[in-house]
Write a protein that holds these residues in place. Structure first.
Motif, PDB file in Angstrom:
ATOM      1  N   PHE A  89     -16.105  -0.207  33.086  1.00 46.23           N
ATOM      2  CA  PHE A  89     -17.271   0.365  32.418  1.00 46.23           C
ATOM      3  C   PHE A  89     -16.978   0.782  30.976  1.00 46.23           C
ATOM      4  CE2 PHE A  89     -20.504   4.075  32.463  1.00 46.23           C
ATOM      5  CZ  PHE A  89     -21.482   3.269  31.897  1.00 46.23           C
ATOM      6  N   SER A  90     -15.848   1.431  30.746  1.00 48.56           N
ATOM      7  CA  SER A  90     -15.585   1.965  29.409  1.00 48.56           C
ATOM      8  C   SER A  90     -15.210   0.886  28.402  1.00 48.56           C
ATOM      9  CB  SER A  90     -14.483   3.031  29.462  1.00 48.56           C
ATOM     10  OG  SER A  90     -13.232   2.461  29.789  1.00 48.56           O
ATOM     11  N   SER A  91     -15.121  -0.377  28.833  1.00 48.42           N
ATOM     12  CA  SER A  91     -14.879  -1.494  27.908  1.00 48.42           C
ATOM     13  C   SER A  91     -16.147  -2.305  27.642  1.00 48.42           C
ATOM     14  CB  SER A  91     -13.802  -2.435  28.473  1.00 48.42           C
ATOM     15  OG  SER A  91     -12.519  -1.862  28.368  1.00 48.42           O
ATOM     16  N   GLU A  92     -17.216  -1.999  28.343  1.00 49.42           N
ATOM     17  CA  GLU A  92     -18.434  -2.812  28.250  1.00 49.42           C
ATOM     18  C   GLU A  92     -19.201  -2.577  26.950  1.00 49.42           C
ATOM     19  OE1 GLU A  92     -19.651  -2.765  33.007  1.00 49.42           O
ATOM     20  OE2 GLU A  92     -20.997  -1.911  31.507  1.00 49.42           O
ATOM     21  N   TRP A  93     -19.778  -3.641  26.459  1.00 49.49           N
ATOM     22  CA  TRP A  93     -20.819  -3.529  25.426  1.00 49.49           C
ATOM     23  C   TRP A  93     -22.137  -3.665  26.189  1.00 49.49           C
ATOM     24  CZ3 TRP A  93     -20.892  -2.434  20.235  1.00 49.49           C
ATOM     25  CH2 TRP A  93     -22.092  -2.637  19.574  1.00 49.49           C
ATOM     26  N   SER A  94     -22.704  -2.528  26.590  1.00 48.65           N
ATOM     27  CA  SER A  94     -23.886  -2.555  27.451  1.00 48.65           C
ATOM     28  C   SER A  94     -24.777  -1.359  27.140  1.00 48.65           C
ATOM     29  CB  SER A  94     -23.482  -2.511  28.927  1.00 48.65           C
ATOM     30  OG  SER A  94     -22.865  -1.267  29.235  1.00 48.65           O
ATOM     31  N   TYR A  95     -26.034  -1.476  27.527  1.00 50.38           N
ATOM     32  CA  TYR A  95     -26.951  -0.373  27.233  1.00 50.38           C
ATOM     33  C   TYR A  95     -26.632   0.862  28.060  1.00 50.38           C
ATOM     34  CZ  TYR A  95     -29.829  -1.857  31.311  1.00 50.38           C
ATOM     35  OH  TYR A  95     -30.287  -2.195  32.562  1.00 50.38           O
ATOM     36  N   THR A  96     -26.121   0.671  29.284  1.00 48.15           N
ATOM     37  CA  THR A  96     -25.780   1.846  30.082  1.00 48.15           C
ATOM     38  C   THR A  96     -24.573   2.579  29.499  1.00 48.15           C
ATOM     39  OG1 THR A  96     -24.447   0.494  31.595  1.00 48.15           O
ATOM     40  CG2 THR A  96     -26.742   0.856  32.193  1.00 48.15           C
ATOM     41  N   HIS A  97     -23.625   1.823  28.959  1.00 52.54           N
ATOM     42  CA  HIS A  97     -22.488   2.447  28.278  1.00 52.54           C
ATOM     43  C   HIS A  97     -22.977   3.189  27.034  1.00 52.54           C
ATOM     44  CE1 HIS A  97     -18.145   1.891  26.511  1.00 52.54           C
ATOM     45  NE2 HIS A  97     -18.393   3.134  26.876  1.00 52.54           N
ATOM     46  N   GLY A  98     -23.982   2.633  26.375  1.00 55.00           N
ATOM     47  CA  GLY A  98     -24.542   3.304  25.202  1.00 55.00           C
ATOM     48  C   GLY A  98     -25.097   4.677  25.526  1.00 55.00           C
ATOM     49  N   VAL A  99     -25.732   4.816  26.686  1.00 56.34           N
ATOM     50  CA  VAL A  99     -26.267   6.127  27.070  1.00 56.34           C
ATOM     51  C   VAL A  99     -25.130   7.128  27.268  1.00 56.34           C
ATOM     52  CG1 VAL A  99     -27.785   7.378  28.652  1.00 56.34           C
ATOM     53  CG2 VAL A  99     -28.194   4.958  28.218  1.00 56.34           C
ATOM     54  N   VAL A 100     -24.040   6.674  27.885  1.00 56.32           N
ATOM     55  CA  VAL A 100     -22.882   7.551  28.088  1.00 56.32           C
ATOM     56  C   VAL A 100     -22.304   7.997  26.746  1.00 56.32           C
ATOM     57  CG1 VAL A 100     -20.488   7.612  28.910  1.00 56.32           C
ATOM     58  CG2 VAL A 100     -22.278   6.644  30.356  1.00 56.32           C
ATOM     59  N   LEU A 101     -22.141   7.059  25.818  1.00 61.27           N
ATOM     60  CA  LEU A 101     -21.564   7.395  24.517  1.00 61.27           C
ATOM     61  C   LEU A 101     -22.479   8.326  23.726  1.00 61.27           C
ATOM     62  CD1 LEU A 101     -20.099   3.869  23.692  1.00 61.27           C
ATOM     63  CD2 LEU A 101     -18.795   5.926  24.281  1.00 61.27           C
ATOM     64  N   SER A 102     -23.785   8.137  23.827  1.00 57.71           N
ATOM     65  CA  SER A 102     -24.720   9.079  23.193  1.00 57.71           C
ATOM     66  C   SER A 102     -24.611  10.464  23.833  1.00 57.71           C
ATOM     67  CB  SER A 102     -26.162   8.567  23.322  1.00 57.71           C
ATOM     68  OG  SER A 102     -26.421   7.529  22.409  1.00 57.71           O
ATOM     69  N   ALA A 103     -24.453  10.473  25.154  1.00 56.87           N
ATOM     70  CA  ALA A 103     -24.302  11.747  25.859  1.00 56.87           C
ATOM     71  C   ALA A 103     -23.028  12.470  25.429  1.00 56.87           C
ATOM     72  CB  ALA A 103     -24.296  11.516  27.373  1.00 56.87           C
ATOM     73  N   PHE A 104     -21.955  11.721  25.180  1.00 56.95           N
ATOM     74  CA  PHE A 104     -20.711  12.341  24.725  1.00 56.95           C
ATOM     75  C   PHE A 104     -20.910  13.037  23.368  1.00 56.95           C
ATOM     76  CE2 PHE A 104     -17.750   9.261  27.246  1.00 56.95           C
ATOM     77  CZ  PHE A 104     -17.926  10.026  28.383  1.00 56.95           C
ATOM     78  N   VAL A 105     -21.661  12.401  22.484  1.00 52.99           N
ATOM     79  CA  VAL A 105     -21.970  13.036  21.196  1.00 52.99           C
ATOM     80  C   VAL A 105     -22.730  14.335  21.437  1.00 52.99           C
ATOM     81  CG1 VAL A 105     -23.202  12.791  18.997  1.00 52.99           C
ATOM     82  CG2 VAL A 105     -22.048  10.808  19.994  1.00 52.99           C
ATOM     83  N   TYR A 106     -23.692  14.281  22.349  1.00 56.43           N
ATOM     84  CA  TYR A 106     -24.531  15.445  22.611  1.00 56.43           C
ATOM     85  C   TYR A 106     -23.738  16.574  23.267  1.00 56.43           C
ATOM     86  CZ  TYR A 106     -28.817  17.999  23.586  1.00 56.43           C
ATOM     87  OH  TYR A 106     -29.799  18.959  23.607  1.00 56.43           O
ATOM     88  N   ILE A 107     -22.901  16.232  24.226  1.00 56.34           N
ATOM     89  CA  ILE A 107     -22.093  17.252  24.902  1.00 56.34           C
ATOM     90  C   ILE A 107     -21.187  17.960  23.904  1.00 56.34           C
ATOM     91  CG2 ILE A 107     -20.221  17.586  26.569  1.00 56.34           C
ATOM     92  CD1 ILE A 107     -21.527  15.326  28.234  1.00 56.34           C
ATOM     93  N   ASP A 108     -20.616  17.196  22.976  1.00 56.35           N
ATOM     94  CA  ASP A 108     -19.759  17.804  21.953  1.00 56.35           C
ATOM     95  C   ASP A 108     -20.534  18.830  21.143  1.00 56.35           C
ATOM     96  OD1 ASP A 108     -17.295  17.976  20.376  1.00 56.35           O
ATOM     97  OD2 ASP A 108     -18.481  17.049  18.800  1.00 56.35           O
ATOM     98  N   SER A 109     -21.801  18.531  20.843  1.00 59.64           N
ATOM     99  CA  SER A 109     -22.607  19.472  20.053  1.00 59.64           C
ATOM    100  C   SER A 109     -23.008  20.699  20.856  1.00 59.64           C
ATOM    101  CB  SER A 109     -23.867  18.772  19.528  1.00 59.64           C
ATOM    102  OG  SER A 109     -24.790  18.506  20.582  1.00 59.64           O
ATOM    103  N   VAL A 110     -23.068  20.572  22.181  1.00 60.45           N
ATOM    104  CA  VAL A 110     -23.499  21.690  23.034  1.00 60.45           C
ATOM    105  C   VAL A 110     -22.340  22.599  23.404  1.00 60.45           C
ATOM    106  CG1 VAL A 110     -24.476  22.292  25.305  1.00 60.45           C
ATOM    107  CG2 VAL A 110     -25.493  20.442  23.964  1.00 60.45           C
ATOM    108  N   ILE A 111     -21.220  22.016  23.860  1.00 65.22           N
ATOM    109  CA  ILE A 111     -20.130  22.860  24.358  1.00 65.22           C
ATOM    110  C   ILE A 111     -18.868  22.792  23.496  1.00 65.22           C
ATOM    111  CG2 ILE A 111     -20.980  22.695  26.723  1.00 65.22           C
ATOM    112  CD1 ILE A 111     -18.735  20.764  27.361  1.00 65.22           C
ATOM    113  N   GLY A 112     -18.856  21.875  22.510  1.00 68.22           N
ATOM    114  CA  GLY A 112     -17.721  21.825  21.596  1.00 68.22           C
ATOM    115  C   GLY A 112     -16.427  21.339  22.216  1.00 68.22           C
ATOM    116  N   ASP A 113     -16.506  20.594  23.300  1.00 69.29           N
ATOM    117  CA  ASP A 113     -15.313  20.053  23.941  1.00 69.29           C
ATOM    118  C   ASP A 113     -15.058  18.659  23.359  1.00 69.29           C
ATOM    119  OD1 ASP A 113     -13.367  18.973  25.574  1.00 69.29           O
ATOM    120  OD2 ASP A 113     -14.155  19.872  27.409  1.00 69.29           O
TER     121      ASP A 113
END
Length: 448
Positions: A89-113
């Motif tokens: 999964f973490s090597s895919e160029w896919s729309y579902t992977h895109g949602v995860v990567l967007s979520a990682f950006v968001y989580i960083d802004s919320v909890i700073g991890d």
């Protein structure tokens, strides 16, 4: 004496029976929750998010390998016709992977991890390093990136790429971003009025899914470039897709529409389709200035869908795969999308705080689907725009439906914001009580 003993035995039996019946009757007066009706703790939510991140990071080694030998391809000066991206999964160029990567950006802004966002440059640097090699040597590599033939190939993962670039600029990303922009803005098939569409499965079809596959990229291009034409196109997509797909009587979106059936198109209220819509709208509402033309109409649609979803939520906290069909299974990805959208709406002031328990019980349900290893179960597999209930009723579900991972991450981050929202007072339910529920109160409504 004998009669007295019989009499006492009868009395004792009657008494014990009446006590048992009374206790049984009392027991029936107390609720028995299928999923615990409890207040989620922030520490528990963070643990779930980290568990999913760990699963994601272990899903692939992120290498290019020789498909015959399995050896890493490291010499980029020589073409290797057997070169391929490592599976996972973490090597895919896919729309579902895109949602995860967007979520990682968001989580960083919320909890700073930083552990979450660290995955973004790692993946996109990997792509930036090897994509020129694949392109030069006419090797497929990442198929979606190589062909850029549909919105699925580029919209979601392209939006995450822009967000990653804005947070940690890498000039090598820009060539990919502009190639995606060229496809979505100029190459992707559209109806005569400019609405993003597909000639699949029917001629001139609109999919609700494509609101997310196109709109977040457009609004983030507006942020990246400062060009308002992208904001205008994003709003136009939401409103013109809604003209065909939004059903006012249901306050829900039909999964798809095509020009052939027009006003008499059969309607199927698939859960994840409505989830894609709300996530696209949330991103748009978040980015656009409050007085931007058309934003008020987008907000009305957002509020209307959430009002309908509140009444359609199952007693477990989940939503059904077909929202209006209670005999379809309880599905994870749409439940996560709706939980995120409700919590986000409250946090941003787009919807009333009274919807708080909808998000809270949604999260409690989602949590039960995150397995000990961090995999997310119960997600509907990829689903085409179809025209019969039998197809939708029998969609598979498993941990391999990767559509659930990003939404669960988003939902967890937004629930943390909701539980920490200083504008709210949350009165907790007592699950052992006969009559107790959650109340979300807006502090500034109440007199001092």
């Amino acid at each position: 004496m004998k009669n007295k003993k019989i009499f006492l035995a009868v009395i004792t039996l009657l008494f014990s029976t009446s006590v048992h019946m009374a206790l049984h009757a009392q027991e029936g007066r107390y609720p028995h929750y299928e999923i615990p009706y409890v207040y989620p703790e922030v520490t528990d939510i963070k643990e779930v998010l980290n568990r999913i991140r760990d699963y994601y990071e272990k899903s692939s080694v992120q290498r290019v390998v020789d498909s015959e030998t399995g050896a890493p391809v490291t010499d980029l000066s020589k073409p290797d016709k057997n070169a391929k991206v490592s599976r996972g999964f973490s090597s895919e160029w896919s729309y579902t992977h895109g949602v995860v990567l967007s979520a990682f950006v968001y989580i960083d802004s919320v909890i700073g991890d930083k552990a979450f966002f660290a995955n973004n440059p790692k993946f996109y640097d990997f792509v930036a390093k090897y994509q020129p090699y694949f392109k030069k040597n006419d090797i497929m590599g990442w198929g979606g990136l190589s062909r850029l033939g549909t919105l699925d190939d580029c919209g979601s993962i392209g939006a995450a790429l822009i967000k990653t670039y804005l947070k940690k600029p890498n000039p090598e990303y820009l060539e990919i971003i502009h190639a995606i922009d060229n496809h979505i803005s100029k190459g992707q098939f559209r109806l005569p009025d400019g609405t993003l569409a597909r000639n699949r499965p029917q001629y001139e079809s609109i999919w609700a899914d494509d609101m997310y596959m196109g709109v977040p990229f457009l609004v983030n291009m507006g942020v990246l470039t400062g060009d308002k034409k992208y904001f205008d196109d994003a709003v136009r997509q939401i409103l013109q897709m809604s003209d065909r797909l939004y059903i006012p009587q249901m306050e829900l979106f039909d999964h798809g529409w095509n020009v052939t059936s027009g006003d008499y198109d059969p309607r199927f209220y698939w859960g994840r389709a409505n989830g894609w819509v709300l996530m696209a709208m949330a991103e748009t509402l978040d980015i656009l200035p409050k007085d931007y033309p058309g934003r008020d109409r987008v907000l009305h649609l957002y509020r209307s869908v959430i009002r309908s979803l509140a009444s359609l939520q199952d007693g477990s906290g989940f939503w059904h795969n077909l929202l209006d069909k209670n005999d379809t299974y309880l599905e994870t990805s749409c439940t996560a999308m709706f939980t995120y959208a409700v919590a986000k709406g409250i946090n941003e002031g787009w919807i009333s705080h009274v919807y708080g328990p909808v998000a809270l019980t949604g999260w409690n349900a989602i949590k039960t689907r995150v397995l000990p290893d961090g995999s997310v179960d119960g997600t509907c597999e990829g689903t085409t725009f179809a025209h019969d209930n039998v197809y939708y009723y029998h969609r598979g579900k498993s941990i391999y439906g990767t559509h659930g991972y990003g939404p669960v991450l988003y939902a967890g981050a937004e629930m943390i914001r909701l539980l920490q929202n200083e504008k709210l007072e949350i009165r907790k339910a007592n699950p052992d009580s006969m009559n107790s529920t959650f109340h979300f109160l807006l502090k500034n409504e109440w007199p001092e």
